[in-house]
Design an enzyme around this catalytic site. Structure first.
Site, PDB file in Angstrom:
ATOM      1  N   HIS A  83      -7.874  -3.923  -3.230  1.00 10.51           N
ATOM      2  CA  HIS A  83      -6.703  -3.361  -2.565  1.00 10.51           C
ATOM      3  C   HIS A  83      -6.400  -4.181  -1.312  1.00 10.51           C
ATOM      4  CE1 HIS A  83      -3.868  -0.068  -1.908  1.00 10.51           C
ATOM      5  NE2 HIS A  83      -4.170  -0.131  -0.620  1.00 10.51           N
ATOM      6  N   CYS A 109       0.852  -1.194   0.000  1.00  6.90           N
ATOM      7  CA  CYS A 109       0.000   0.000   0.000  1.00  6.90           C
ATOM      8  C   CYS A 109       0.892   1.251   0.000  1.00  6.90           C
ATOM      9  CB  CYS A 109      -0.951  -0.044   1.192  1.00  6.90           C
ATOM     10  SG  CYS A 109      -2.169   1.272   1.240  1.00  6.90           S
ATOM     11  N   ASP A 144      -9.212  -2.831  -7.315  1.00  9.31           N
ATOM     12  CA  ASP A 144      -8.691  -1.822  -6.381  1.00  9.31           C
ATOM     13  C   ASP A 144      -9.328  -0.474  -6.694  1.00  9.31           C
ATOM     14  OD1 ASP A 144      -7.165   0.044  -4.936  1.00  9.31           O
ATOM     15  OD2 ASP A 144      -5.368  -1.206  -5.050  1.00  9.31           O
TER      16      ASP A 144
END
Length: 301
Positions: free
Chosen positions: A269, A178, A234
């Site tokens: 994600h 991330c 995502d």
């Protein structure tokens, strides 16, 4: 009240929050009530500690160390095979939630694979993510105030520490998740690493005082090839930005042209974050094996 976030961080916030929390992050008290694992950041709630992977420290040297980073005592978690020297090194770059149990466990997994894995607390100068119970406040009051140049300099210091404590300075790699995925791309363009693996790190965005350049701006200048691992679902990293990155890499340096991006069409994600609802076992396990193979292919293992 939290300060308004720059647009790229707003996208990150939306991608990290479950749909039920996307508009109403909730109070610190509510977040703490949802937190099941004592070693996880409250702002990461809901935490599914019962599904999280727990890797043994047997046969390893593990724990916190202190790194001299331009006179600042930078805390870091490290894990390494016990009794071994000249180990290949992997810098493990945190999510926005800091170096909590998930990142420490990732270090132990890498140590069992033969690496000295070290995760520096890259927000330490600005604050502690564990102090925040609300994701929006964490993003606006802490993450948004951490400048890229500081982070990259701290990674340089981490490399020096690793080389002086059992690591092989000629076999350095980096991986991040991330927020740390974006940093992985940036460091591969300037640092001494031989390879990088970026897990769903943001690729594009406007320049700012804290983030003067984005991965796509540096794609053509990579010094080390990077494997990017991304989710097709995502909501914070549109697939068109992934395609832009592929185009930029194809026109760049030899390391850029050697880089690869793998997209898992059904993954959201944070699909590797096994303590969160976003975890997807198949792409997480496949990405892990691709990462280990990538390090070996690039001469790190």
């Amino acid at each position: 009240m939290p300060q308004p976030l720059p647009t790229p961080l707003q996208q990150d916030l939306h991608a990290l929050l479950p749909a039920s929390q996307a508009r109403y992050p909730g109070s610190r008290r509510a977040a703490l009530q949802l937190m099941l694992g004592a070693g996880y950041a409250a702002a990461a709630a809901p935490v599914l500690a019962q599904q999280a992977i727990h890797t043994s420290a047997e046969g390893l040297v593990v724990g916190e160390v202190q790194i001299d980073a331009q006179g600042f005592r930078l805390p870091a978690y490290r894990a390494a095979p016990a009794g071994r020297k000249n180990l290949p090194v992997v810098l493990v770059i945190q999510e926005i939630f800091g170096v909590h149990d998930y990142i420490a466990d990732t270090c132990r997994r890498l140590a069992h694979a033969g690496y000295l894995a070290i995760a520096p607390e890259l927000f330490a100068r600005q604050g502690d993510p564990m102090d925040y119970g609300e994701l929006a406040r964490l993003m606006s009051e802490l993450v948004a105030k951490v400048p890229d140049p500081q982070v990259l300099a701290d990674l340089d210091a981490t490399c020096r520490w690793a080389a002086a404590h059992g690591g092989d300075a000629e076999r350095l790699a980096i991986t991040g998740f991330c927020w740390g995925g974006r940093i992985t791309w940036l460091y591969a363009a300037q640092g001494p690493v031989k390879a990088g693996v970026a897990w769903y790190g943001r690729l594009v965005g406007p320049a700012s005082a804290m983030t003067p350049r984005q991965p796509i701006d540096l794609a053509g200048q990579l010094k080390a090839p990077v494997l990017g691992l991304y989710g097709g679902q995502d909501s914070g990293i549109p697939l068109d930005s992934v395609e832009q990155m592929k185009t930029a890499l194809a026109q760049g340096s030899p390391a850029a042209r050697a880089s690869r991006i793998q997209v898992y069409p059904q993954a959201p994600h944070a699909f590797h974050a096994d303590y969160r609802p976003s975890y997807r076992q198949q792409p997480a396990e496949d990405g892990w094996q691709r990462m280990l193979a990538w390090f070996q292919q690039q001469g790190v293992a």
